[in-house]
Design an enzyme around this catalytic site. Structure first.
Site, PDB file in Angstrom:
ATOM      1  N   TYR A 266       0.813  -1.216   0.000  1.00 42.20           N
ATOM      2  CA  TYR A 266       0.000   0.000   0.000  1.00 42.20           C
ATOM      3  C   TYR A 266       0.849   1.271   0.000  1.00 42.20           C
ATOM      4  O   TYR A 266       0.459   2.282  -0.574  1.00 42.20           O
ATOM      5  CB  TYR A 266      -0.898   0.034   1.249  1.00 42.20           C
ATOM      6  CG  TYR A 266      -2.123  -0.811   1.139  1.00 42.20           C
ATOM      7  CD1 TYR A 266      -2.047  -2.199   1.242  1.00 42.20           C
ATOM      8  CD2 TYR A 266      -3.376  -0.238   0.957  1.00 42.20           C
ATOM      9  CE1 TYR A 266      -3.173  -2.981   1.159  1.00 42.20           C
ATOM     10  CE2 TYR A 266      -4.520  -1.017   0.881  1.00 42.20           C
ATOM     11  CZ  TYR A 266      -4.414  -2.388   0.982  1.00 42.20           C
ATOM     12  OH  TYR A 266      -5.532  -3.159   0.905  1.00 42.20           O
TER      13      TYR A 266
ATOM     14  N   LYS B  19       3.718 -15.336   3.077  1.00 45.63           N
ATOM     15  CA  LYS B  19       3.999 -16.076   1.837  1.00 45.63           C
ATOM     16  C   LYS B  19       5.517 -16.281   1.821  1.00 45.63           C
ATOM     17  O   LYS B  19       6.235 -15.849   0.907  1.00 45.63           O
ATOM     18  CB  LYS B  19       3.489 -15.240   0.637  1.00 45.63           C
ATOM     19  CG  LYS B  19       3.566 -15.917  -0.700  1.00 45.63           C
ATOM     20  CD  LYS B  19       2.480 -16.958  -0.945  1.00 45.63           C
ATOM     21  CE  LYS B  19       2.722 -17.693  -2.242  1.00 45.63           C
ATOM     22  NZ  LYS B  19       1.801 -18.838  -2.444  1.00 45.63           N
TER      23      LYS B  19
ATOM     24  N   ASP C 172      -2.093 -18.548   0.944  1.00 38.68           N
ATOM     25  CA  ASP C 172      -3.011 -19.193  -0.006  1.00 38.68           C
ATOM     26  C   ASP C 172      -3.797 -20.320   0.668  1.00 38.68           C
ATOM     27  O   ASP C 172      -5.024 -20.407   0.564  1.00 38.68           O
ATOM     28  CB  ASP C 172      -2.285 -19.673  -1.281  1.00 38.68           C
ATOM     29  CG  ASP C 172      -0.979 -20.403  -1.019  1.00 38.68           C
ATOM     30  OD1 ASP C 172      -0.571 -20.513   0.158  1.00 38.68           O
ATOM     31  OD2 ASP C 172      -0.357 -20.888  -1.995  1.00 38.68           O
TER      32      ASP C 172
ATOM     33  N   ASP D  56      -6.290  -7.399   4.332  1.00 40.46           N
ATOM     34  CA  ASP D  56      -7.412  -6.791   3.623  1.00 40.46           C
ATOM     35  C   ASP D  56      -8.271  -7.890   3.005  1.00 40.46           C
ATOM     36  O   ASP D  56      -9.500  -7.919   3.158  1.00 40.46           O
ATOM     37  CB  ASP D  56      -6.868  -5.856   2.526  1.00 40.46           C
ATOM     38  CG  ASP D  56      -7.977  -5.224   1.708  1.00 40.46           C
ATOM     39  OD1 ASP D  56      -8.955  -4.771   2.323  1.00 40.46           O
ATOM     40  OD2 ASP D  56      -7.863  -5.201   0.467  1.00 40.46           O
TER      41      ASP D  56
ATOM     42  N   ASP E 118     -12.099  -9.546   4.574  1.00 40.17           N
ATOM     43  CA  ASP E 118     -13.346  -9.565   3.787  1.00 40.17           C
ATOM     44  C   ASP E 118     -13.863 -10.998   3.668  1.00 40.17           C
ATOM     45  O   ASP E 118     -15.065 -11.247   3.779  1.00 40.17           O
ATOM     46  CB  ASP E 118     -13.113  -9.013   2.367  1.00 40.17           C
ATOM     47  CG  ASP E 118     -13.484  -7.536   2.241  1.00 40.17           C
ATOM     48  OD1 ASP E 118     -13.262  -6.794   3.219  1.00 40.17           O
ATOM     49  OD2 ASP E 118     -13.981  -7.134   1.161  1.00 40.17           O
TER      50      ASP E 118
HETATM   51  C1  LIG Z   1     -10.540   1.284   0.451  1.00 37.33           C
HETATM   52  C2  LIG Z   1      -9.245   0.581   0.712  1.00 37.33           C
HETATM   53  C3  LIG Z   1      -8.118   1.545   0.681  1.00 37.33           C
HETATM   54  C4  LIG Z   1      -9.261  -0.195   2.050  1.00 37.33           C
HETATM   55  C5  LIG Z   1      -7.981  -1.025   2.188  1.00 37.33           C
HETATM   56  O1  LIG Z   1      -7.588  -1.703   1.231  1.00 37.33           O
HETATM   57  O2  LIG Z   1      -7.384  -0.981   3.258  1.00 37.33           O
HETATM   58  C6  LIG Z   1     -10.432  -1.128   2.274  1.00 37.33           C
HETATM   59  O3  LIG Z   1     -10.471  -2.168   1.365  1.00 37.33           O
HETATM   60  C7  LIG Z   1     -10.398  -1.667   3.678  1.00 37.33           C
HETATM   61  O4  LIG Z   1     -10.414  -2.889   3.849  1.00 37.33           O
HETATM   62  O5  LIG Z   1     -10.403  -0.862   4.630  1.00 37.33           O
HETATM   63 MG   LIG Z   2     -10.841  -4.056   2.278  1.00 37.71          MG
END
Ligand SMILES: CC(C)[C@H](C(=O)O)[C@@H](O)C(=O)O
Ligand SMILES: [Mg+2]
Ligand SMILES: NC(=O)c1ccc[n+]([C@@H]2O[C@H](COP(=O)([O-])OP(=O)(O)OC[C@H]3O[C@@H](n4cnc5c(N)ncnc54)[C@H](O)[C@@H]3O)[C@@H](O)[C@H]2O)c1
Length: 364
Positions: A141, A190, A222, A246, A250
């Site tokens: 990032y 990884k 993975d 990240d 999710d």
């Molecule tokens: C929007 C983006 C920059 C952010 C990230 O990747 O950190 C989002 O996906 C999160 O999970 O907070």
């Molecule tokens: Mg995210």
């Protein structure tokens, strides 16, 4: 107590869910004789529209003078053509860097009431309770150099980690794990391919020596993606670098039933930053379908980590639990035609949970 909270509602469903979270915070403050002062500030697409930049200087300056920052979400498809450094998301990354929080806590809990909402079988998710600790200021990032050279059709990003960056987030993860029942850390990397991950693994192993009560295991990212779905109950604290965290956090939305259920808190900097895990969800913005629970649970994290109000944080979490147990659902966690379930709009779910918080506050 007087707590000054920057409200960075942002784009899409950001303002819709943040509104519900703020209502809950206000109710708690009033009931306990505290003053929570809210400073509404622009970030993301709405800031680009108003000021031509996703993080106006005023937003940053004022947020730095607050005790905590609560963010909704940023991101708007109408800015997709812009380079990464000018997009709404750049505003979020810049404020994260400026506030300095490097440990992003993302709890993912399987709610019993939602067992049938997950595509995973209930016997797989039952009892799952994972705390992701995602490193938030390093890796791909923020690594330099980075560029897209259009003339040669070549682009590059750089993954960088230093020992100090890994060590400070690992210490937070080990501290948290040592206070949890399972006392286990799964460090994700990884290391079979990346030097950054080899450093990560070495530093995490070094840090683990200071925490003899905590069990450490290393897991390649993975295969971690599949273990999370096939045996989520085996995990306790999951420590990851920025991008892996990240993606995996999710993915853990599947365990809870929806991405809209997940809260987060970022600690370790000048001002703690609180944000639900989900994004601006342009596909449902303005429809009343947004689930405010991730944002409301994020408000609970504000109380826990910035106000020392553990009892009230727990009370909000219990109110959410009760609302779900009674069959209340937003669209994302509803299943068609299930008896005993009511589908609510964002504000209805917010108000329902608020009522339960009020009742618990006056009973306590
Ligand atoms: C929007 C983006 C920059 C952010 C990230 O990747 O950190 C989002 O996906 C999160 O999970 O907070
Ligand atoms: Mg995210
Ligand atoms: N922290 C943030 O501000 C943040 C986080 C992730 C994505 N984003 C941005 O959001 C935009 C959309 O990204 P995306 O679609 O990949 O991810 P998203 O999280 O916005 O949405 C993914 C899916 O989950 C659903 N969803 C998300 N939150 C929900 C909620 N509270 N209630 C019900 N359903 C919910 C959406 O409708 C969508 O179908 C992009 O611009 C992205 O950069 C911002």
């Amino acid at each position: 107590m007087h707590l000054k909270i920057a409200i960075l509602a942002g784009d899409g469903i950001g303002p819709e869910v943040t509104n519900e979270a703020v209502n809950v915070l206000t109710t708690v403050a009033n009931a306990r004789g505290h003053v929570f002062e809210y400073i509404p500030l622009l970030i993301g697409g709405v800031a680009i529209t108003a000021y031509g930049t996703p993080l106006p200087p005023e937003t940053l300056e004022k947020t730095l003078r607050c005790d905590a920052a609560l963010l909704g979400a940023v991101g708007d498809n109408k800015f997709n053509h812009l380079p990464p450094s000018e997009r709404p998301e750049a505003g979020l990354l810049r404020i994260r860097a400026a506030l300095g929080g490097f440990a992003n806590l993302r709890p993912a809990v399987a709610y019993k009431a939602l067992a049938d909402n997950s595509p995973l079988r209930p016997e797989i998710t039952d009892g799952a309770d994972i705390l992701f600790v995602r490193e938030l200021l390093g890796g791909l990032y923020f690594g330099e150099p980075r560029a897209w050279h259009k003339s040669t059709d070549r682009a590059h990003n750089t993954m960088v980690y230093t020992r100090a960056e890994v060590e400070r987030v690992a210490r937070i993860a080990f501290d948290l794990a040592s206070r949890r029942e399972k006392k286990k850390i799964t460090s994700v990397d990884k290391a079979n391919v990346l030097e950054c991950s080899q450093l990560w693994r070495a530093v995490v192993t070094d840090v683990s020596r200071d925490y003899p009560t905590v069990t450490l295991e290393h897991q390649l990212v993975d295969s971690m993606a599949i273990h999370l779905m096939t045996r989520p109950r085996d995990f306790d604290v999951v420590l990851t670098e920025n991008l892996f965290g990240d993606i995996l956090s999710d993915e853990s939305g599947v365990i809870t039933g929806s991405l809209g259920m997940l809260p987060s808190a970022t600690l370790g900097g000048k001002v703690n930053l609180y944000e639900p895990v989900h994004g601006s969800a342009p596909d449902i913005a303005g429809t009343g379908k947004a689930n405010p629970i991730g944002a409301i649970l994020t408000a609970a994290m504000v109380l826990r980590h910035s106000a020392g109000m553990e009892a009230e944080a727990k009370l909000i979490e219990d109110a959410v639990d009760e609302a779900l147990n009674e069959g209340n659902r937003t669209t994302d966690i509803a299943r068609g035609n299930v008896a005993g379930q009511t589908t609510l709009a964002t504000t209805q779910m917010g108000e329902l949970i608020l009522g339960k918080v009020e009742a618990r506050l006056s009973a306590a």
